[in-house]
Design a protein around this motif. Sequence first.
Motif, PDB file in Angstrom:
ATOM      1  N   ILE A 109     -25.118  -6.255-119.413  1.00 42.29           N
ATOM      2  CA  ILE A 109     -24.153  -5.207-119.761  1.00 42.29           C
ATOM      3  C   ILE A 109     -23.399  -4.779-118.503  1.00 42.29           C
ATOM      4  O   ILE A 109     -22.169  -4.699-118.470  1.00 42.29           O
ATOM      5  CB  ILE A 109     -24.892  -3.999-120.379  1.00 42.29           C
ATOM      6  N   GLU A 110     -24.189  -4.533-117.441  1.00 42.54           N
ATOM      7  CA  GLU A 110     -23.614  -4.065-116.185  1.00 42.54           C
ATOM      8  C   GLU A 110     -22.660  -5.104-115.564  1.00 42.54           C
ATOM      9  O   GLU A 110     -21.593  -4.766-115.077  1.00 42.54           O
ATOM     10  CB  GLU A 110     -24.765  -3.784-115.221  1.00 42.54           C
ATOM     11  N   GLU A 111     -23.062  -6.372-115.647  1.00 42.99           N
ATOM     12  CA  GLU A 111     -22.214  -7.442-115.091  1.00 42.99           C
ATOM     13  C   GLU A 111     -20.897  -7.555-115.861  1.00 42.99           C
ATOM     14  O   GLU A 111     -19.845  -7.781-115.276  1.00 42.99           O
ATOM     15  CB  GLU A 111     -22.954  -8.774-115.138  1.00 42.99           C
ATOM     16  N   ASN A 112     -20.992  -7.403-117.169  1.00 41.55           N
ATOM     17  CA  ASN A 112     -19.778  -7.434-117.974  1.00 41.55           C
ATOM     18  C   ASN A 112     -18.843  -6.294-117.578  1.00 41.55           C
ATOM     19  O   ASN A 112     -17.639  -6.490-117.425  1.00 41.55           O
ATOM     20  CB  ASN A 112     -20.122  -7.335-119.463  1.00 41.55           C
ATOM     21  N   LEU A 113     -19.425  -5.117-117.406  1.00 38.17           N
ATOM     22  CA  LEU A 113     -18.606  -3.962-117.026  1.00 38.17           C
ATOM     23  C   LEU A 113     -17.981  -4.176-115.648  1.00 38.17           C
ATOM     24  O   LEU A 113     -16.824  -3.827-115.420  1.00 38.17           O
ATOM     25  CB  LEU A 113     -19.453  -2.686-117.051  1.00 38.17           C
ATOM     26  N   ALA A 114     -18.769  -4.783-114.752  1.00 39.42           N
ATOM     27  CA  ALA A 114     -18.259  -5.023-113.401  1.00 39.42           C
ATOM     28  C   ALA A 114     -17.065  -5.985-113.423  1.00 39.42           C
ATOM     29  O   ALA A 114     -16.105  -5.810-112.680  1.00 39.42           O
ATOM     30  CB  ALA A 114     -19.371  -5.580-112.509  1.00 39.42           C
ATOM     31  N   MET A 115     -17.129  -6.970-114.304  1.00 36.62           N
ATOM     32  CA  MET A 115     -15.993  -7.900-114.432  1.00 36.62           C
ATOM     33  C   MET A 115     -14.750  -7.151-114.876  1.00 36.62           C
ATOM     34  O   MET A 115     -13.660  -7.363-114.355  1.00 36.62           O
ATOM     35  CB  MET A 115     -16.301  -8.978-115.469  1.00 36.62           C
ATOM     36  N   ALA A 116     -14.950  -6.281-115.851  1.00 37.75           N
ATOM     37  CA  ALA A 116     -13.821  -5.514-116.369  1.00 37.75           C
ATOM     38  C   ALA A 116     -13.283  -4.558-115.296  1.00 37.75           C
ATOM     39  O   ALA A 116     -12.078  -4.378-115.143  1.00 37.75           O
ATOM     40  CB  ALA A 116     -14.242  -4.725-117.600  1.00 37.75           C
ATOM     41  N   TYR A 117     -14.205  -3.991-114.538  1.00 41.16           N
ATOM     42  CA  TYR A 117     -13.844  -3.015-113.503  1.00 41.16           C
ATOM     43  C   TYR A 117     -13.013  -3.680-112.410  1.00 41.16           C
ATOM     44  O   TYR A 117     -12.143  -3.077-111.809  1.00 41.16           O
ATOM     45  CB  TYR A 117     -15.134  -2.445-112.902  1.00 41.16           C
ATOM     46  N   ARG A 118     -13.301  -4.947-112.157  1.00 39.50           N
ATOM     47  CA  ARG A 118     -12.602  -5.683-111.089  1.00 39.50           C
ATOM     48  C   ARG A 118     -11.381  -6.436-111.576  1.00 39.50           C
ATOM     49  O   ARG A 118     -10.753  -7.149-110.800  1.00 39.50           O
ATOM     50  CB  ARG A 118     -13.579  -6.654-110.433  1.00 39.50           C
ATOM     51  N   LYS A 131      -8.294  -7.003-109.534  1.00 37.21           N
ATOM     52  CA  LYS A 131      -8.562  -6.745-108.116  1.00 37.21           C
ATOM     53  C   LYS A 131      -8.971  -8.044-107.440  1.00 37.21           C
ATOM     54  O   LYS A 131      -9.505  -8.948-108.086  1.00 37.21           O
ATOM     55  CB  LYS A 131      -9.694  -5.725-107.967  1.00 37.21           C
ATOM     56  N   LYS A 132      -8.790  -8.101-106.128  1.00 37.50           N
ATOM     57  CA  LYS A 132      -9.072  -9.351-105.411  1.00 37.50           C
ATOM     58  C   LYS A 132     -10.559  -9.641-105.357  1.00 37.50           C
ATOM     59  O   LYS A 132     -11.003 -10.758-105.507  1.00 37.50           O
ATOM     60  CB  LYS A 132      -8.507  -9.264-103.994  1.00 37.50           C
ATOM     61  N   ARG A 133     -11.321  -8.599-105.148  1.00 46.05           N
ATOM     62  CA  ARG A 133     -12.747  -8.749-104.949  1.00 46.05           C
ATOM     63  C   ARG A 133     -13.463  -9.261-106.205  1.00 46.05           C
ATOM     64  O   ARG A 133     -13.308  -8.724-107.286  1.00 46.05           O
ATOM     65  CB  ARG A 133     -13.302  -7.365-104.592  1.00 46.05           C
ATOM     66  N   GLY A 134     -14.261 -10.278-106.067  1.00 47.27           N
ATOM     67  CA  GLY A 134     -14.990 -10.822-107.213  1.00 47.27           C
ATOM     68  C   GLY A 134     -16.345 -10.155-107.352  1.00 47.27           C
ATOM     69  O   GLY A 134     -16.603  -9.126-106.738  1.00 47.27           O
ATOM     70  N   LEU A 135     -17.212 -10.768-108.133  1.00 50.97           N
ATOM     71  CA  LEU A 135     -18.539 -10.196-108.345  1.00 50.97           C
ATOM     72  C   LEU A 135     -19.449 -10.376-107.133  1.00 50.97           C
ATOM     73  O   LEU A 135     -20.485  -9.736-107.028  1.00 50.97           O
ATOM     74  CB  LEU A 135     -19.204 -10.848-109.560  1.00 50.97           C
ATOM     75  N   GLY A 136     -19.035 -11.259-106.229  1.00 48.36           N
ATOM     76  CA  GLY A 136     -19.859 -11.636-105.090  1.00 48.36           C
ATOM     77  C   GLY A 136     -20.373 -10.476-104.250  1.00 48.36           C
ATOM     78  O   GLY A 136     -21.430 -10.565-103.642  1.00 48.36           O
ATOM     79  N   TRP A 137     -19.649  -9.381-104.255  1.00 46.47           N
ATOM     80  CA  TRP A 137     -20.026  -8.239-103.413  1.00 46.47           C
ATOM     81  C   TRP A 137     -21.195  -7.445-103.984  1.00 46.47           C
ATOM     82  O   TRP A 137     -21.714  -6.555-103.330  1.00 46.47           O
ATOM     83  CB  TRP A 137     -18.829  -7.319-103.218  1.00 46.47           C
ATOM     84  N   GLY A 138     -21.567  -7.788-105.195  1.00 45.21           N
ATOM     85  CA  GLY A 138     -22.676  -7.053-105.806  1.00 45.21           C
ATOM     86  C   GLY A 138     -22.208  -5.720-106.352  1.00 45.21           C
ATOM     87  O   GLY A 138     -21.114  -5.263-106.040  1.00 45.21           O
ATOM     88  N   ILE A 139     -23.056  -5.142-107.169  1.00 44.96           N
ATOM     89  CA  ILE A 139     -22.670  -3.890-107.805  1.00 44.96           C
ATOM     90  C   ILE A 139     -23.205  -2.715-106.993  1.00 44.96           C
ATOM     91  O   ILE A 139     -24.402  -2.577-106.777  1.00 44.96           O
ATOM     92  CB  ILE A 139     -23.180  -3.869-109.264  1.00 44.96           C
ATOM     93  N   LYS A 140     -22.300  -1.890-106.539  1.00 47.34           N
ATOM     94  CA  LYS A 140     -22.675  -0.759-105.685  1.00 47.34           C
ATOM     95  C   LYS A 140     -23.218   0.397-106.528  1.00 47.34           C
ATOM     96  O   LYS A 140     -22.945   0.502-107.712  1.00 47.34           O
ATOM     97  CB  LYS A 140     -21.437  -0.291-104.910  1.00 47.34           C
TER      98      LYS A 140
END
Length: 264
Positions: A99-108, A111-120
């Motif tokens: 769920i969180e990863e899906n939201l992070a994709m939507a949040y980014r 934006k340039k930054r991908g998922l690689g930075w991890g979820i803060k």
Amino acid sequence: MIQLTNVSKTFNANTINEKKALVDLNLTIETGDFITVIGGNGAGKSTLLNLIAGVFPCDGGQILLDDIDLTKQPEYRRAKLLGRVFQDPMMGTAADMGIEENLAMAYRRGKKRGLGWGIKKGERAIYKEKLETLELGLETRLSSKVGLLSGGQRQALTLLMATLQKPKLLLLDEHTAALDPKTARKVLELTDEMVSRDSLTTLMVTHNMKDAIRLGNRLIMMHEGRIIFDIKGQEKKSLQVKDLLEKFETVSGDTMDNDRMLLS
Ligand SMILES: Nc1ncnc2c1ncn2[C@@H]1O[C@H](COP(=O)(O)OP(=O)(O)O)[C@@H](O)[C@H]1O
Ligand SMILES: [Mg+2]
């Protein structure tokens, strides 16, 4: 503001299967408009949304968003400006991701930054807070795979993702039609809350006439690729289902396919 000018789309042109899905359609969507879209099967509702999203190109006409000409922009560029929720709960989210990863994709998105930075930590707090507004208990299941969710939960999550970065336009294509009545009602209420809370400019296709009347500030009815009725404000609020049916029959010379239209 979104402005469609003389937009047209024909499928299978010059073949025996030729279908004029949209015919010189003109539509101006004001910022903050919440427009419900109704019409029979094959009226061109999905085609309208798909043309705005850039799923396929227009044959003619122009689509402007504020001062940006979207007409020739590819779908992925428009995706940064638009939020979309389809009928099928399986689309719009990634089943194998949490769920969180899906939201992070939507949040980014955009934006340039991908998922690689991890979820803060801060981000996680935002997701939790947003999930709480759904009142589905998903805030305690951040790492659960989305494939494990019910259709309604998944559709609510898709809605959240579509609106996480405030879109210039939210496109909803019968997004509750595949859900059971109770879940559909819940997702629709959530939709209304989100749209109102963030004053989202929204185009929502529904086959439920009562919902079309009850929700939003404006209603358009389509038939054979054209807008045959466009009503807003107080006039819309005082509409009744029978008015819509009469209107449809007068303008189209046809009867509404009542089988699919939910009249109550
Ligand atoms: N990708 C496509 N290829 C061929 N015909 C299509 C395609 N998409 C839609 N159509 C046709 O265009 C018309 C309008 O379809 P659609 O916009 O999906 O209607 P609605 O969403 O109002 O039910 C229909 O006759 C449909 O069969
Ligand atoms: Mg459709």
